[in-house]
Design an enzyme around this catalytic site. Structure first.
Site, mmCIF file in Angstrom:
data_model
loop_
_atom_site.group_PDB
_atom_site.id
_atom_site.type_symbol
_atom_site.label_atom_id
_atom_site.label_comp_id
_atom_site.label_asym_id
_atom_site.label_seq_id
_atom_site.Cartn_x
_atom_site.Cartn_y
_atom_site.Cartn_z
ATOM 1 N N HIS A 17 0.817 -1.225 0.000
ATOM 2 C CA HIS A 17 0.000 0.000 0.000
ATOM 3 C C HIS A 17 0.846 1.268 0.000
ATOM 4 O O HIS A 17 0.523 2.244 0.668
ATOM 5 C CB HIS A 17 -0.977 -0.030 1.181
ATOM 6 C CG HIS A 17 -2.031 -1.072 1.005
ATOM 7 N ND1 HIS A 17 -3.221 -0.844 0.362
ATOM 8 C CD2 HIS A 17 -2.052 -2.378 1.353
ATOM 9 C CE1 HIS A 17 -3.942 -1.941 0.337
ATOM 10 N NE2 HIS A 17 -3.251 -2.897 0.934
ATOM 11 N N HIS A 106 0.164 -14.864 9.347
ATOM 12 C CA HIS A 106 0.664 -13.807 8.472
ATOM 13 C C HIS A 106 1.997 -13.297 9.038
ATOM 14 O O HIS A 106 2.482 -13.773 10.062
ATOM 15 C CB HIS A 106 -0.360 -12.668 8.368
ATOM 16 C CG HIS A 106 -0.373 -11.997 7.026
ATOM 17 N ND1 HIS A 106 0.729 -11.344 6.528
ATOM 18 C CD2 HIS A 106 -1.342 -11.875 6.088
ATOM 19 C CE1 HIS A 106 0.436 -10.847 5.338
ATOM 20 N NE2 HIS A 106 -0.804 -11.162 5.038
ATOM 21 N N ASP A 358 -6.957 -12.783 -2.084
ATOM 22 C CA ASP A 358 -7.270 -13.965 -2.886
ATOM 23 C C ASP A 358 -7.701 -15.109 -1.985
ATOM 24 O O ASP A 358 -7.037 -15.378 -0.968
ATOM 25 C CB ASP A 358 -6.039 -14.405 -3.685
ATOM 26 C CG ASP A 358 -5.644 -13.414 -4.752
ATOM 27 O OD1 ASP A 358 -6.177 -13.517 -5.865
ATOM 28 O OD2 ASP A 358 -4.815 -12.532 -4.474
#
Length: 394
Positions: A17, A106, A358
Site C-alpha cells: 500500500h 501472516h 485472494d
C-alpha cells in the site's frame, strides 16, 4: 535481502500500500530489443481482479521502463521498472482490530519483531504485491532467453486443495513415469494454460478447481495448491556446484515467493518410493541433430531415455527439460473470525480481517513462478557463459 542473483542482479522494492512497486535489473546484456509492450503481457497475467476467484483489488499494473533502455534497445546499464499502485487503501489495515492484533499465520508479528516498525499493511514486504518487480524482471529475462536460446517456460496450476490435475496411480505411482504428464511437459503452452481462469490446462479439472475456490471464497475462507513448471531447451552445463546447484538456485527462487511451503524437482518425493533401477535415467544418443554452437552453447551428443532427474544431474543441467513443483499455502488473511492476542500479548481477542485478498493464490502465482524460473536460468546462463568466454581467451 531484496536482491537476488549472483551475476544477473534483480532488486525489488515497494510494499502493498505504497505509491509504487518495481525493480532494478543490473548486468542485463546490452543491445537487446525491449519495450513495455513486450513485458506487459506477463505482468497483466499476475494482476489482481482478473476473475471472481481472485482479489477484487482493481489495479491496471502498467509497467514503465525508467532507465537502461534507449531507442528500444538495452544499454547494458541498470534497468529500472516501475508499476504505480492506484487502488491502494492503507486505511483497510488501520481499523481498531487490525491495528491491535496480528493476523494468524501472516507476517505482521514477525515483521514487527524484525524491524520494530509496523507497515500500514502489517506484513510489509511479505505481501504478494512485491512480486510485481519479480515478474517485470522475469519477463525481461524470459525475452532474452527466448531470443538467444529458444528457451520456453510454462507453468500451470497442478492442484487446488485435494483436487489434482494428474494424480499418482497404481500403474504410475511416480508421476514422472506417467505418459499423460510427460506429454504435458513436452507440449503444454501458455495459451493452453490461460484457457481457464484457474490456469489449469485440463478444462474438466479446472472447473472443479474453480468451484472449490469459489466455495472457500463464499465461506470467507481460503485454500492452497501447487504450481508445476517446465523449462524447455535449456543448454547443458548450467549450475554452480556445490552450493549453487541449479536445483538449489531454483529452490531458493521459488521458496522466496510469498506463501510458498514446498519445492520438489523431477520425480520429487514420489521418486523415493521406487528402486534405482526404475529411477535411473539411461543415456542414449541424442536423437536430435547436434547443432553448431548458438551463443556459445551447442546441443549435447547424449540424451536420456527418461527424465526422473528433472533435467539436472549433479546440480548441472543435462539438456533435458527442467520441471518442478511449488506448494502454496492457503492465504493467511481470511474473513472468518479467528482467535488471537494483541501485539503486546496483553489480552485475547477475535480478529475478523478486512481488506481484499485472494481465496487461493495459485492462479495468479503461475506467472510469478515462471518469472523466478527465468531469472534463475538467466543468472546461471550468464555465469556459465562468462566461464566459457574466459576459458577461450587463455
Amino acid at each position: 535481502m531484496s536482491t537476488f542473483g549472483q551475476f544477473l542482479r534483480v532488486t525489488t522494492y515497494g510494499e502493498s500500500h505504497c505509491p509504487s512497486v518495481g525493480c532494478i535489473v543490473d548486468n542485463f546484456p546490452p543491445g537487446i530489443p525491449v519495450s513495455e509492450e513486450i513485458l506487459q503481457p506477463q505482468i497483466s497475467r499476475r494482476r489482481p481482479g482478473q476473475s471472481s476467484i481472485t482479489t477484487p483489488r482493481n489495479e491496471a499494473d502498467i509497467v514503465s521502463i525508467q532507465s537502461g533502455v534507449e531507442g528500444g534497445v538495452t544499454l547494458g546499464t541498470p534497468i529500472a521498472m516501475v508499476v504505480k499502485n492506484q487502488d491502494f487503501r492503507p486505511g483497510d489495515y488501520k481499523g481498531s482490530t487490525m491495528k491491535q492484533y496480528p493476523r494468524p499465520s501472516h507476517a505482521d508479528f514477525t515483521y514487527l519483531e524484525k524491524y520494530g516498525v509496523r507497515a500500514s499493511s502489517g506484513g510489509g514486504r511479505s505481501s504478494a504485491r512485491e512480486t510485481i518487480g519479480r515478474v517485470a524482471a522475469g519477463a525481461l529475462c524470459e525475452h532474452y532467453l527466448k531470443l538467444a536460446h529458444g528457451i520456453e517456460i510454462v507453468a500451470w496450476v497442478s492442484s487446488v486443495g485435494s483436487i489434482h490435475h494428474i494424480s499418482p496411480t497404481a500403474e504410475y505411482p511416480c508421476t514422472s513415469h506417467n505418459p499423460k504428464f510427460l506429454q504435458l511437459l513436452s507440449g503444454v503452452t501458455r495459451e493452453d494454460v490461460d484457457k481457464t481462469v484457474v490456469r489449469c490446462p485440463d478444462p474438466e479439472v479446472a472447473a472443479q478447481m474453480e468451484k472449490s475456490i469459489a466455495d472457500f471464497r463464499d465461506r470467507q475462507d481460503s485454500i492452497g495448491g501447487t504450481v508445476t513448471c517446465v523449462i524447455r531447451n535449456v543448454p547443458t552445463g548450467l549450475g554452480e556446484p556445490v552450493f549453487s546447484k541449479m536445483e538449489a538456485a531454483l529452490a531458493q527462487g521459488m521458496l522466496s515467493i510469498p506463501a510458498t511451503k514446498g519445492f520438489e524437482i523431477g520425480s520429487g518425493f514420489a521418486g523415493t518410493e521406487i528402486p534405482g533401477s526404475a529411477h535411473n535415467d539411461m543415456f542414449i544418443r541424442n536423437p536430435a541433430p547436434v547443432s553448431e554452437p548458438k551463443n556459445g552453447f551447442a546441443k549435447p551428443k547424449l540424451s536420456t531415455l527418461t527424465n526422473n532427474s528433472g533435467g539436472i544431474q549433479g546440480g548441472i543441467t543435462n539438456g533435458a527439460p527442467i520441471y518442478f513443483r511449488v506448494a502454496f499455502k492457503p492465504p493467511a488473511t481470511i474473513g472468518l473470525p479467528q482467535q488471537t492476542v494483541t501485539f503486546a500479548g496483553e489480552s485475547d481477542g477475535l480478529l475478523e480481517a478486512k481488506g481484499r485478498h485472494d481465496p487461493c493464490v495459485v492462479p495468479r502465482a503461475v506467472p510469478i513462478v515462471e518469472s523466478m524460473a527465468a531469472i534463475c536460468i538467466m543468472d546461471a546462463l550468464m555465469t556459465q557463459g562468462g566461464r566459457r568466454a574466459a576459458a577461450l581467451t587463455l
